[in-house]
Motif scaffolding. Structure first.
Motif, PDB file in Angstrom:
ATOM      1  N   PHE A  32       0.980  -1.453   0.230  1.00 32.19           N
ATOM      2  CA  PHE A  32      -0.021   0.331  -0.152  1.00 32.19           C
ATOM      3  C   PHE A  32       0.902   1.026  -0.286  1.00 32.19           C
ATOM      4  O   PHE A  32       0.396   2.662  -0.313  1.00 32.19           O
ATOM      5  CB  PHE A  32      -0.935   0.161   1.167  1.00 32.19           C
ATOM      6  CG  PHE A  32      -2.036  -1.317   1.281  1.00 32.19           C
ATOM      7  CD1 PHE A  32      -3.417  -0.782   0.425  1.00 32.19           C
ATOM      8  CD2 PHE A  32      -1.731  -1.978   1.807  1.00 32.19           C
ATOM      9  CE1 PHE A  32      -4.078  -1.879   0.591  1.00 32.19           C
ATOM     10  CE2 PHE A  32      -2.805  -3.155   1.910  1.00 32.19           C
ATOM     11  CZ  PHE A  32      -3.276  -2.896   1.289  1.00 32.19           C
ATOM     12  N   LEU A  33       2.012   0.984   0.443  1.00 35.72           N
ATOM     13  CA  LEU A  33       3.676   1.748   0.669  1.00 35.72           C
ATOM     14  C   LEU A  33       4.345   2.546  -1.065  1.00 35.72           C
ATOM     15  O   LEU A  33       4.841   3.200  -1.328  1.00 35.72           O
ATOM     16  CB  LEU A  33       4.162   1.778   1.416  1.00 35.72           C
ATOM     17  CG  LEU A  33       3.561   1.581   2.661  1.00 35.72           C
ATOM     18  CD1 LEU A  33       4.502   1.881   3.498  1.00 35.72           C
ATOM     19  CD2 LEU A  33       2.446   2.899   3.465  1.00 35.72           C
ATOM     20  N   PRO A 169      -8.315  -4.882  -2.533  1.00 31.06           N
ATOM     21  CA  PRO A 169      -8.269  -3.384  -2.693  1.00 31.06           C
ATOM     22  C   PRO A 169      -6.805  -3.581  -3.750  1.00 31.06           C
ATOM     23  O   PRO A 169      -7.420  -2.895  -4.511  1.00 31.06           O
ATOM     24  CB  PRO A 169      -7.923  -2.584  -1.456  1.00 31.06           C
ATOM     25  CG  PRO A 169      -9.115  -3.577  -0.405  1.00 31.06           C
ATOM     26  CD  PRO A 169      -8.403  -5.107  -1.258  1.00 31.06           C
ATOM     27  N   ILE A 170      -6.334  -4.148  -3.551  1.00 28.13           N
ATOM     28  CA  ILE A 170      -5.038  -4.258  -4.398  1.00 28.13           C
ATOM     29  C   ILE A 170      -5.669  -4.777  -5.445  1.00 28.13           C
ATOM     30  O   ILE A 170      -4.976  -3.843  -6.965  1.00 28.13           O
ATOM     31  CB  ILE A 170      -4.241  -5.247  -3.601  1.00 28.13           C
ATOM     32  CG1 ILE A 170      -3.632  -4.604  -2.651  1.00 28.13           C
ATOM     33  CG2 ILE A 170      -2.881  -5.459  -4.836  1.00 28.13           C
ATOM     34  CD1 ILE A 170      -2.586  -6.269  -1.949  1.00 28.13           C
ATOM     35  N   LEU A 171      -6.561  -5.135  -6.187  1.00 30.09           N
ATOM     36  CA  LEU A 171      -6.688  -5.883  -7.173  1.00 30.09           C
ATOM     37  C   LEU A 171      -7.463  -5.107  -8.056  1.00 30.09           C
ATOM     38  O   LEU A 171      -7.470  -4.597  -8.809  1.00 30.09           O
ATOM     39  CB  LEU A 171      -7.375  -7.377  -6.846  1.00 30.09           C
ATOM     40  CG  LEU A 171      -6.473  -8.432  -6.757  1.00 30.09           C
ATOM     41  CD1 LEU A 171      -7.844  -9.661  -6.862  1.00 30.09           C
ATOM     42  CD2 LEU A 171      -5.836  -8.505  -7.951  1.00 30.09           C
ATOM     43  N   SER A 288     -10.095   6.276  -1.597  1.00 28.33           N
ATOM     44  CA  SER A 288      -9.450   6.534  -1.118  1.00 28.33           C
ATOM     45  C   SER A 288     -10.041   6.023   0.918  1.00 28.33           C
ATOM     46  O   SER A 288      -9.347   4.889   1.182  1.00 28.33           O
ATOM     47  CB  SER A 288      -9.000   7.819  -0.484  1.00 28.33           C
ATOM     48  OG  SER A 288      -8.907   8.768   1.213  1.00 28.33           O
ATOM     49  N   VAL A 289     -11.289   5.900   0.582  1.00 25.62           N
ATOM     50  CA  VAL A 289     -11.532   5.544   1.511  1.00 25.62           C
ATOM     51  C   VAL A 289     -11.364   3.575   1.897  1.00 25.62           C
ATOM     52  O   VAL A 289     -11.546   2.951   2.402  1.00 25.62           O
ATOM     53  CB  VAL A 289     -13.701   5.998   2.117  1.00 25.62           C
ATOM     54  CG1 VAL A 289     -14.233   5.014   2.971  1.00 25.62           C
ATOM     55  CG2 VAL A 289     -13.483   7.490   2.522  1.00 25.62           C
ATOM     56  N   PHE A 290     -12.095   3.580   0.579  1.00 26.77           N
ATOM     57  CA  PHE A 290     -12.140   1.695  -0.116  1.00 26.77           C
ATOM     58  C   PHE A 290     -10.731   1.046   0.431  1.00 26.77           C
ATOM     59  O   PHE A 290     -10.517   0.567   1.403  1.00 26.77           O
ATOM     60  CB  PHE A 290     -12.470   1.350  -0.762  1.00 26.77           C
ATOM     61  CG  PHE A 290     -12.107   0.250  -1.251  1.00 26.77           C
ATOM     62  CD1 PHE A 290     -12.943  -0.626  -1.495  1.00 26.77           C
ATOM     63  CD2 PHE A 290     -11.373  -0.180  -2.907  1.00 26.77           C
ATOM     64  CE1 PHE A 290     -13.129  -2.053  -1.891  1.00 26.77           C
ATOM     65  CE2 PHE A 290     -11.194  -1.414  -2.352  1.00 26.77           C
ATOM     66  CZ  PHE A 290     -12.020  -2.841  -2.298  1.00 26.77           C
ATOM     67  N   VAL A 295      -6.040  -1.369   4.274  1.00 26.89           N
ATOM     68  CA  VAL A 295      -5.366  -1.166   5.175  1.00 26.89           C
ATOM     69  C   VAL A 295      -5.139  -1.155   6.702  1.00 26.89           C
ATOM     70  O   VAL A 295      -4.642  -2.172   7.166  1.00 26.89           O
ATOM     71  CB  VAL A 295      -4.634  -0.096   4.510  1.00 26.89           C
ATOM     72  CG1 VAL A 295      -3.512   0.275   5.223  1.00 26.89           C
ATOM     73  CG2 VAL A 295      -4.041   0.194   3.189  1.00 26.89           C
ATOM     74  N   ILE A 296      -6.584  -0.684   6.848  1.00 25.00           N
ATOM     75  CA  ILE A 296      -6.627  -1.068   8.917  1.00 25.00           C
ATOM     76  C   ILE A 296      -7.020  -2.331   8.457  1.00 25.00           C
ATOM     77  O   ILE A 296      -6.471  -3.076   9.538  1.00 25.00           O
ATOM     78  CB  ILE A 296      -7.741  -0.449   9.243  1.00 25.00           C
ATOM     79  CG1 ILE A 296      -7.013   1.301   9.053  1.00 25.00           C
ATOM     80  CG2 ILE A 296      -7.934  -0.329  10.355  1.00 25.00           C
ATOM     81  CD1 ILE A 296      -8.584   2.544   9.645  1.00 25.00           C
TER      82      ILE A 296
END
Length: 480
Positions: A32-33, A169-171, A288-290, A295-296
């Motif tokens: 994610f970074l 989320p990555i996909l 961004s929210v998604f 991430v969390i």
């Protein structure tokens, strides 16, 4: 055939399942970074060189752990066992202590990332390095400590949620970024920096990304653990290669697609987690929210797993008398109390240190990777030593291929130590140095000589590096 044999056979998994297990063990929070970290250091060409180096080097390192697990099945106490078998007790101890410190630094980075991710709702958390963020992170550290003491050992449900939360989320990000890909933006980012081709510039760009590539692949040694689940022996190598190449492809797609969405100068300035910022630039705030929700959930699952891992790194050697006996203490629920306190204590200390860091997340990511380099180097060196001495290579059929693999892995990890730089080496020494106290206690408990002459010299070098690191921090020569 016994009932145990039948149960063992039934637990064996197919190649696709084994490959999925390998992939799951490799993909973590670091993905994610990637957009900002690469945008800060490199253009497209530099990034391609960096991923090529990391891809070859890390694959060889994965093969090293796979072969060591096969040739030295008795060395099952963790990565430190290879360093101890190859280079002596004190080197092995430092490998264990360094890997433990790396796990704790990684756990600290998780809290920084959580706070930075939720700062969109609570601005006082800043980039995860404000007083409020440190207080909130500290509460989280000791809350998890309390839960684990209550017997939270089996985290299968949490891990499944975390895996789902990070993969989806990555996909989605990759698909949307590729659909939104702009060729002119991508070509404008190709050479990086001032946009002028230069081998020196490309090398420096690639070198600048090495620590983040190590961070995203941390845990690669765990892939060899899954070998015992394979239905067919040949599936182990196949799953390692397929799983590794799949993960590498994901990392490269996230990195490269970002270059086609935003100019490098903008990528270098977005907030972390940068994947959320990049997706927001394409689809708006919901993107961004998604990503932030993913991430969390992902990081909380990873934090639980790595907290248990950090405790085990001290607990297992203590059970084998390689660490002081007090680190082997358990409570009524079977939780390694003292080892957990040590791990939580170091995370707490590092959180406080972050109040003085100029870029808390990047600093902690780099420190995590730098601390893991020595254990990885020692494991690769031990594999190379086995091929040179021909120990376990009576048939010699695998000697040359394994020698090439271990040699490449050793050269790669040496290059990583060089790429990390002297500053990170001295900072690592600051964390390595206190471990000598635990080593002395453990040796005296067993009535053994503390140091050989060579080990005394090594201890002196670590202490000197720690002193130099402290002096560098106090004088401003080393910036964090």
């Amino acid at each position: 055939m016994t009932a145990t044999d039948t149960a063992t056979r039934d637990q064996k998994v197919s190649l696709p399942t084994l490959t999925a297990m390998v992939i799951g063990s490799m993909i973590g929070s670091g993905v994610f970074l990637l957009p900002r970290r690469f945008g800060t250091e490199a253009g497209v060409a530099g990034a391609l060189i960096a991923w090529t180096i990391a891809g070859v080097g890390m694959l060889m390192l994965a093969f090293v752990f796979q072969r060591l697990a096969t040739r030295k099945p008795d060395l099952d106490a963790g990565i430190y066992a290879y360093a101890r078998a190859g280079f002596g007790d004190y080197v092995g101890f430092n490998s264990a202590f360094g890997f433990w410190a790396s796990a704790c630094a990684g756990n600290t980075s998780y809290w920084v990332l959580i706070m930075a991710t939720t700062s969109a709702l609570f601005p006082a958390l800043g980039a995860g390095d404000t007083v409020y963020a440190v207080i909130a992170s500290s509460v989280g550290v000791w809350l998890f400590f309390y839960l684990i003491l209550r017997g939270v050992k089996e985290a299968a449900v949490i891990n499944r949620i975390a895996t789902f939360a990070k993969v989806i989320p990555i996909l989605v990000f990759i698909v949307i970024a590729l659909i939104s890909f702009q060729a002119d933006v991508f070509t404008g980012n190709f050479w990086g920096g001032d946009g002028v081709y230069s081998w020196t510039s490309l090398f420096e760009q690639a070198k600048g990304t090495m620590l983040i590539t190590v961070f995203v692949f941390l845990g690669i040694e765990g892939a060899s653990v899954y070998s015992r689940f394979a239905r067919k022996r040949e599936d182990v190598g196949r799953a390692t290669v397929i799983g590794f190449l799949s993960v590498l492809a994901v990392f490269m797609l996230v990195t490269m697609s970002s270059y086609g969405v935003m100019p490098q100068s903008e990528l270098a300035e977005v907030d972390q987690p940068s994947m959320a910022s990049v997706l927001e630039s394409v689809v708006g705030e919901w993107g961004s929210v998604f990503i932030r929700l993913g991430v969390i959930l992902s990081v909380l699952g990873a934090y639980l797993a790595w907290t248990l891992m950090a405790a085990e790194i001290l607990y297992i050697p203590a059970k084998a008398d390689d660490m002081p006996k007090f680190l082997a203490r358990e409570n009524a629920n079977g939780a390694p109390v003292t080892a957990l306190i040590m791990a939580g204590g170091l995370v707490q200390l590092l959180l406080i240190v972050l109040l003085f860091a100029s870029n808390a997340l990047d600093f902690m990511l780099d420190l995590t990777a730098a601390l893991a380099l020595i254990p990885y180097l020692l494991a690769a060196g031990y594999a190379l030593k086995l091929t040179v001495t021909r120990e376990t290579y009576g048939d010699r059929r695998s000697l040359i291929p394994d020698m090439v693999i271990s040699a490449v892995a050793t050269v790669y990890t040496l290059f990583l130590v060089y790429a990390a730089g002297l500053d990170h080496l001295m900072l690592s020494c600051i964390l390595y140095a206190p471990g000598a106290v635990l080593y002395v206690i453990a040796r005296r408990e067993r009535g053994l000589r503390v140091f050989t002459p060579a080990e005394a010299v090594l201890c002196g070098l670590i202490m000197a590096g720690a002193v130099a690191g402290i002096v560098g921090l106090t004088t401003g020569a080393i910036e964090i």
